[in-house]
Every structure is written in C-alpha cells, then in structure tokens.
Design an enzyme around this catalytic site. Structure first.
Site, PDB file in Angstrom:
ATOM      1  N   LYS A 198       0.828  -1.213   0.000  1.00 48.21           N
ATOM      2  CA  LYS A 198       0.000   0.000   0.000  1.00 48.21           C
ATOM      3  C   LYS A 198       0.857   1.256   0.000  1.00 48.21           C
ATOM      4  CE  LYS A 198      -3.923  -2.421   2.097  1.00 48.21           C
ATOM      5  NZ  LYS A 198      -3.305  -3.651   2.642  1.00 48.21           N
ATOM      6  N   ARG A 199       1.875   1.263  -0.844  1.00 43.68           N
ATOM      7  CA  ARG A 199       2.759   2.408  -0.929  1.00 43.68           C
ATOM      8  C   ARG A 199       2.142   3.516  -1.770  1.00 43.68           C
ATOM      9  NH1 ARG A 199       4.698  -0.267   2.671  1.00 43.68           N
ATOM     10  NH2 ARG A 199       6.873  -0.886   2.850  1.00 43.68           N
TER      11      ARG A 199
END
Lengths: 269, 269
Positions: free
Chosen positions: A96-97
């Site tokens: 979830k960057r």
C-alpha cells in the site's frame, strides 16, 4: 508474469485463491519459535502444502517490517523460495505504498526488481505521478486501492464527486494513466453489491478481493457480480487459512481450509 | 516528543526547518562510497553540521527500503544516532503508510517503538480505522497527507465533494478521529494559496510543508498564509540542502544552504 499466464494458471488449478501471508509470531504454532527463522519456517510449510490449490501469495509487508531487519530477511527468503520452487505463482507485495516520482520509482525497484514480486498494492491519494512510476515496469502489475473492505472505506472512498463515488473517480482516472493495462484494483468482498457498477468501468481488469471469510464477505456474491470473461478475480484469505491450527498439524489444517475455498471456486468457475 | 517541546525548540533555534534525508547512493559524494555504510556516513555528516539550525529530520523510507536489508540497517543507525546525540530533534518517518486495524498497529509499533521515531506520515484513503491505530501512541504524531505538492494532487485531492475539496473533507473528518490532537498534516508549499482555507479548518495543527525550493514553493507565501500562533509549520527541504555539493565539502555546503533557509525563517518568525 503476464495476465495471460495468470489466467492460464487459474484455469488449470480451478482456483483464483490468493493466500495472505500475514505472518505473526504471536499467532504461529509455538513449536516453530525454536526455529532459526520462525516466520520463514511457517511460510515455507504453508506454501509447500497449498501451492497446488492457490494461484497467488500475498505477504502483507507490515508484518515483516514490524520485525525490522529480521523481518526483511524473512520476507526476502519467502519470496525467493516461492520464485525458485513455484514460479507459476503470482506474487503480491501488499505494501500500500504511494509517493511521488523518483521515490515511487525507488519503491517499484525494491519490490519488482530486487525482491522480484509480480505486483504491489498502491494507494491512489497522490494521483498520477505517484502511480505511473510503478506502471512503467513490463509484466509487473500495480494493484490500486479502490474500494477497501474496512469500515473506514466510507470516510472518503464512497463520498460523491459530481454524483459519483470517489472510488469510481479513481477507477476512471487511473484508466487514463500511461501503461494502465498494468493496473489491477483492490475491491473488498464486504461490498459485493458494488461489483456490478465497478465492472461497468473496468470490465476486464483483475480485482484483488479481500474480506471473504473472517470479514464476512460472500464468495458467491463476489463471483456473481464481479467475475469477468478472463475470471478477473483473485480472492484473498489470510487468517482464515494460515491460522487454522496452532498445533503441529498447522500446515495440513491450512490446506484443508484452502481446499474448502478452492472447491467452491471450482464450482463457480 | 510533545508539541510543546517542538514549539520550544523552534523558538530557541529560530528555525522551523526540516531536512529531508532522501539519501541516494547515486547522488552522494563519490568518496563516501568507500565507507562501510555510505548512507549512514553521509547522514551522520549532514546531521552533525546542521542539527543546531534545523528542528527536524525526515528520512523518506523509500530510499532506505530500496537498498533492502542494508538500507534498513542504515535507517536504524541514522535514527539511533539522532536520538542518542540530538534528542531535541523531532524525527519524521516519511513512510506514507496506510493499512487497517492490526496491520496499522504493526506499522505504528515499527516506527514509533522499535525505531523510536516521533512521527510518521500516513495516507488517508482507507479512513478512520487505518489512522486511529497510529493516533493511540502517546506523544507520537501522525502526519496525514492532505494536499500534496505534486501534480497528481489534482487527480483526487482537489475534487469537490458537496462543493468542498476532498482534502478539506480529509481535514474535517480526521478531526473527529479518536486522539486527533496527535494529528499533523502534509500540505505542499506549491499550493500556498490554499493555506488560508486550511487554517480555517485546523487553526493550530502543525503542517509539514514540502515543496519549498526545488519544487518552486515560496517560504514567504507559506508563512504569510499558514503560520499559526504556535508557528505550526515544519518546512522541509531535501535535495536543495543535502546535495548542495558532491565534493568533500558536502556537509559544509549543506549547512550553508540550510542557513540560508534558517535565516529567512528567523526573519519570518
């Protein structure tokens, strides 16, 4: 890995199951704590007993990062083990960057080139120049958060912009990004009623679907509303499979739980 | 660190400068590559020559993660060095994380407890249950992305929801979160005209402001529109300071650039 290879694997295994490797030292069987690398020992056992009935593994990077350098070593060993022994498996770095330009390129290189994951999950909030650096990698996939399975999804994702929910704006806008054919999307199983609308916007894109099982989503509802011609679904289960038992039989128990889901999938395909 | 301690440091040093440690092996002075840990050697030199004129350091975690386990070791050494030698400094893990429930708690522990950062940057897309786990830590700060400095900010952040931009909805909604007094926000300097509206919603919250310098934002505009009674600003510069020179004089050159900004800040305070 190409999308075609992923679809071929799904057809062959009659499975679109993704197993989440959210490996937690407090939850794995206590006897494994005597191993030199308990996290890797746990993952290896789960992988060896389930690789033929699932098509994807998804380590949530937080669980590894939480153990610092040791955690990263366990993650490196896990992905290397999958790639060396089961190269047909589609691997997802659930990270979830989301950052901009060069920084995104850094993350992309770390996950796609150094660790050799097939895909990574990305948050859309920062927009185009935070997503496109990931899309530039050939045969790698960027899985954008669209409509997540948690309660907080209603804080912003379902808010209306010109009469249309934010997550739909995310879907539509992301289609205009360069190399958008490398996009997949996270859509939670707890929101199965939304899948029909989503398929109007992205008829064929693969959806990574968390929330079946522990979180209450229904596999049947997801398939009826979300399956596309090329299947287009990866349904994830983490805790429900990997923590099926804390005994020495944990890997067999995990296989049993995974088989339950896979046999339902075989019927729905 | 408490907000009061941060404000006291700002008043004492006449500075609200945050230096971004976006340390890149391809950009640091070549002579450092002979060191055992070039990234730490670079950071240590920058820190030792600038700690008295800045109040915060912000490593962007992507730059460390990109080097795998070695990168994490450099990050650990860097934060430990700052905490041991300059404990008055406010440290920011620029991680832009965002996940749900237990997973967020994992990230929070990794950054707040194991690495002992004072704060971490977080993406808001997943809402309440992705943010509150971070807010639960006493005297730790959660810096929520609100309006970022990049072009992609216009993809979603400025879209209107009931006549109000998404980033304003993020500001307002986040104020209702449990322990919201531990929130700070990222607002890009390239969008200085937005600061007045933002201050109507969050009059006293600290803002972490990237985009002064290289990205074109004006320090004066930011202060005129965004400064609060307790200053309420941390203005970040990364490349403009740390890569001022690639010679053996790099640390002195960095100090010189930092002093330029700090002296402007002293006038504006």
């Amino acid at each position: 890995m190409t999308t075609e290879q992923l679809v071929a694997q799904i057809r062959k295994k009659k499975s679109f199951l993704c197993i989440g490797l959210d490996t937690d030292l407090e939850k794995i069987p206590p006897h494994l704590l005597e191993e030199e690398d308990p996290i890797f020992a746990f993952n290896k056992a789960i992988i060896d007993t389930t690789h033929d009935i699932c098509v994807s593994y998804k380590p949530n990077i937080a669980f590894y990062e939480a153990y610092g350098i040791k955690g990263w070593q366990s993650l490196e060993k896990t992905i290397a083990y999958i790639n060396a022994n089961y190269p047909e498996i589609f691997t997802i770095a659930d990270a979830k960057r989301g950052d901009i330009g060069n920084t995104s390129t850094r993350y992309a290189k770390a996950f796609f080139e150094d660790l050799e994951f097939d895909s990574v999950t990305i948050a859309p909030y920062m927009g185009k120049d935070s997503v496109e650096p990931f899309l530039a990698f050939k045969d790698k996939h960027t899985i954008l958060l669209a409509l997540t399975s948690n309660v907080g999804a209603f804080d912003f994702q379902t808010k209306l912009i010109d009469g249309k929910e934010l997550y739909k704006t995310v879907l539509e806008t992301s289609k205009t990004y360069r190399n958008s054919e490398n996009l997949m999307y996270v859509v939670g199983a707890t929101k199965a009623e939304y899948f029909k609308d989503i398929r109007k916007i992205i008829p064929n894109s693969f959806l990574l679907v968390p929330g079946v099982g522990a979180q209450g989503g229904s596999l049947k509802d997801v398939c009826e509303n979300g399956m596309s011609e090329n299947v287009g679904l990866l349904v994830n289960s983490s805790r429900g499979i990997i923590y099926a038992s804390r005994g020495v039989d944990f890997a067999d128990a995990a296989r049993h739980k995974a088989l339950e889901l896979q046999s339902q999938m075989a019927e729905l395909l």
